[in-house]
Design an enzyme around this catalytic site. Structure first.
Site, PDB file in Angstrom:
ATOM      1  N   ASP A   1      38.980  37.542   9.711  1.00 53.55           N
ATOM      2  CA  ASP A   1      39.509  37.532  11.064  1.00 53.55           C
ATOM      3  C   ASP A   1      40.699  38.504  11.057  1.00 53.55           C
ATOM      4  O   ASP A   1      41.235  38.851   9.995  1.00 53.55           O
ATOM      5  CB  ASP A   1      39.927  36.132  11.526  1.00 53.55           C
ATOM      6  CG  ASP A   1      40.022  36.067  13.056  1.00 53.55           C
ATOM      7  OD1 ASP A   1      40.092  37.134  13.691  1.00 53.55           O
ATOM      8  OD2 ASP A   1      40.039  34.956  13.610  1.00 53.55           O
TER       9      ASP A   1
HETATM   10  C1  BGC Z   1      40.183  36.318  16.847  1.00 55.81           C
HETATM   11  C2  BGC Z   1      38.752  36.752  16.632  1.00 55.81           C
HETATM   12  C3  BGC Z   1      38.539  38.135  17.203  1.00 55.81           C
HETATM   13  C4  BGC Z   1      39.535  39.080  16.540  1.00 55.81           C
HETATM   14  C5  BGC Z   1      39.427  40.496  17.046  1.00 55.81           C
HETATM   15  C6  BGC Z   1      41.172  37.346  16.320  1.00 55.81           C
HETATM   16  O1  BGC Z   1      42.482  37.026  16.680  1.00 55.81           O
HETATM   17  O2  BGC Z   1      40.415  35.087  16.216  1.00 55.81           O
HETATM   18  O3  BGC Z   1      37.864  35.857  17.230  1.00 55.81           O
HETATM   19  O4  BGC Z   1      37.226  38.540  17.002  1.00 55.81           O
HETATM   20  O5  BGC Z   1      40.856  38.631  16.790  1.00 55.81           O
HETATM   21  O6  BGC Z   1      39.860  40.571  18.359  1.00 55.81           O
END
Ligand code: BGC
Length: 672
Positions: free
Chosen positions: A221
């Site tokens: 993530d």
């Molecule tokens: C979120 C993800 C997301 C990623 C990119 C993170 O903060 O938890 O779900 O895909 O950011 O935006």
């Protein structure tokens, strides 16, 4: 493989293990095609700037909680395929979706992005979504692996979970969805049992890759990697976004012998395979923008859930006179906040206008002031609005009120599951003067309806249904569409009936002492009444269940057959659900668990036989000491019904497996 890893220098390899900026992979000094990734689960969100709203416009699809309440894997597939066309149009290779985390508490700010409180339903719908996207040559990212069940403290807190609950509840949706081989899986921010998901070799390597058979790339993530070498050791292939220290840290770890060149090459190869997939996949846009919008509307129609319809007040009558109140009926919330936020160009018409078009002979008036939510702090304006609207609504056949709860989004949780205070008041006020109140629940997750439910005649849960929300709601309200959605999560009577209540952990640890008793498994265990049970949803039709037959077709395989008949004069669809209960278990097991379902479309008066297959895993629980799935020789109740609390047919089977067969399951990863 097309790319030769040996043609890359060490620096190029190390750079390949992190992004180039936030949204693409490294080019390794121009040697490789860059893979472009973008969010998300409710439609494409390709960013061009830093702020959340600086994104290219795309089709705003219903959120996954609404997709799940269609209980139709084909619609999940259509949802994925529709978003994939936007990805192709915008040059995106991998869509960062779907989210398959189990909804453990209704407070989780991101529940609207997730599918269900039930692992089987969540996994099945996630699989449909992944297939839909990937059939179009676009990759997916199944997220957030694992046990990321609330947003508060998501960066620091460890989810402390027993092995059995982990395997039966929290990992199960991933196990099912991984069968569709998503191109990537995204690890979560949190730790699980003390080890960050991004560094958790047990979860990433032993379970995801070796046990579930995942063949793709594991991506972090955004910002979830803490110690670079530990992530590489755990087989996390790609750190996102770019972090300038990453290569240095890995080089140092290599020198010190914390990781080997083989560890690095393993991850580099996975990145190369992803690049090759993105490069060679056949991508063809098959829908126009208008068709994508239609798909958004159709999924919303199938996912909205009619929760109450006393005196058959719905559908609305062409001869009626109605008043439409509440800002969200005019300017509805179409999705949640955060990485799932989609900017759409589509301007939907206010609900009142759509209703007037559909019911030309009816008299339909609407309140003028749209934004009640912001009125929480502007009380005088709110009171003026209320007075004004009450006068206009006086004497109408019914009042339709669109209502909203607290904000829902990423990185924060809801503080309560009640509606905005003003909305509760508005319902109450209108109800004083009109007995026919119809509420549209424009919320992304379960709501406590107890303060006002007895004051209203009908409730339609519209969820965050994307850019087609008003069209879908209008179509259901006038009876053009017969509602067929069913809840993929329980609506408890109040927050305090949930296992977790207001508890959120202490920032370091959250103990999952509820074990496998999550969602309806919890309410069943404590025999708690709920407002609307898991699997519940009304239709304008009536369905009759009959003639349950169970055929044994293998050692532990059964074919369950039953008839569903539409005994009304109007065509509709029913979601028939199959639950299993072990009668004399040796470990604590839930009162019932969903093991199969089917959405059946039936014309007026039509009858169809539904067939659901059961196998070893339908009866098994995770036997922790032996680390395997185990079916106890016992009696099992097979329950078929219209919801988890509306069982219509029931029969038992007796399973008698010889000990050798049970033993032969050791270490076998049996498909469902
Ligand atoms: C979120 C993800 C997301 C990623 C990119 C993170 O903060 O938890 O779900 O895909 O950011 O935006």
């Amino acid at each position: 493989m097309k790319y030769d890893i040996n043609k890359l220098t060490l620096d190029e390899k190390l750079n390949l293990l992190m992004g180039d900026g936030a949204w693409k992979t490294s080019s390794a000094n121009g040697k490789l095609r860059q893979v472009v990734v973008a969010d998300g689960p409710s439609g494409l969100r390709k960013m061009y700037g830093k702020s959340e709203t600086e994104t290219e416009t795309a089709t705003a699809m219903p959120t996954l909680s609404i997709v799940a309440s269609t209980w139709d894997e084909e619609l999940a597939r259509l949802d994925g395929a529709t978003i994939a066309d936007d990805c192709i149009e915008h040059g995106v290779d991998v869509l960062l979706a779907p989210g398959a985390n189990v909804k453990r508490t209704p407070l989780n700010g991101r529940n609207f992005e997730y599918l269900s409180e039930d692992p089987y339903l969540a996994g099945t719908m996630a699989r449909g979504f992944i297939n839909g996207v990937q059939e179009k040559g676009i990759g997916t990212s199944l997220k957030h692996y694992a046990a990321n069940n609330r947003e508060i403290y998501r960066l620091s807190q460890s989810s402390e979970i027993g092995e059995r609950a982990l395997r039966e509840i929290y990992l199960r949706p991933f196990e099912i969805a991984v069968k569709a081989q998503p191109w990537t899986v995204m690890c979560s921010y949190n730790a699980v049992n003390g080890v960050l998901a991004a560094e958790n070799g047990y979860l990433l390597k032993e379970i995801l890759r070796d046990t579930f058979g995942f063949e793709g790339l594991i991506v972090s993530d955004w910002g979830a990697v803490y110690e670079a070498f530990r992530s590489v050791k755990a087989t996390l292939d790609l750190r996102m976004p770019q972090d300038k220290r990453h290569a240095e840290q890995l080089k140092e770890a290599l020198d010190k012998g914390y990781i080997t060149m083989d560890d690095i090459d393993y991850c580099v190869n996975n990145v190369l395979k992803l690049i090759e997939k993105a490069e060679t996949a056949e991508k063809k846009i098959e829908t126009t923008k208008e068709q994508r919008h239609e798909n958004a509307v159709n999924i919303a129609k199938a996912g909205m859930v009619l929760l109450k319809n006393e005196d058959n007040i719905l559908p609305l009558k062409n001869s009626g006179n109605y008043f439409v109140a509440g800002g969200v009926a005019i300017d509805p919330v179409i999705g949640g906040i955060g990485s799932a936020l989609v900017q759409t160009e589509y301007k939907q018409k206010p609900l009142g206008e759509l209703l007037a078009e559909k019911l030309p002979n009816a008299d339909i008036q609407s309140s003028e002031n749209p934004h009640i939510n912001t009125w929480a702090v502007r009380r005088r304006a709110y009171l003026a609005y209320l007075k004004n609207s009450l006068v206009k609504a006086y004497g109408k056949d019914a009042v339709i009120i669109g209502v909203n709860g607290e904000e829902e989004g990423e990185s924060f949780d809801r503080r309560s599951i009640r509606l905005e205070k003003e909305y509760e008041l508005i319902i109450k006020e209108f109800a004083k003067y009109n007995k026919n109140i119809i509420v549209l629940l424009n919320v992304g997750s379960a709501i406590d309806v107890s303060p006002w439910i007895d004051d209203v005649k009908a409730v339609l849960y519209t969820g965050f249904s994307g850019e087609g929300i008003n069209e879908a709601a209008a179509s259901i309200l006038v009876g053009e569409t017969n509602p067929s959605g069913k809840l993929a999560e329980t609506f408890p009577i109040c927050l305090y009936d949930t296992y977790t209540g207001e508890e959120v952990g202490n920032g370091f640890v959250e103990s999952y002492t509820d074990g496998v008793f999550v969602g309806y498994r919890h309410y069943d265990k404590y025999d708690l009444d709920v407002a609307f049970p898991f699997g519940f949803g009304l239709s304008y039709s009536k369905f009759k269940y009959d003639n349950l037959r169970i055929e044994k077709v293998g050692e532990c395989d059964y074919k369950v057959l039953f008839d569903v008949e539409n005994i009304s004069g109007i065509g509709g669809a029913e979601v028939a659900q199959l639950y299993i209960k072990e009668v004399f278990p040796m470990v604590e097991r839930p009162e019932k668990e969903l093991k199969g379902f089917k959405k059946v479309f039936l014309k007026a008066g039509e009858k169809k036989t539904v067939e659901i297959e059961l196998n070893y895993r339908s009866f098994a629980y995770y036997l922790t000491p032996y680390k395997r799935w185990h079916v106890q020789n016992d009696i099992y109740e097979i329950m078929v019904g219209a919801s988890s609390r509306d069982i219509r047919l029931q029969k038992s089977v007796k399973i008698e497996l010889p000990p050798e067969t049970q033993q032969s399951q050791i270490n076998k990863n049996i498909a469902e």
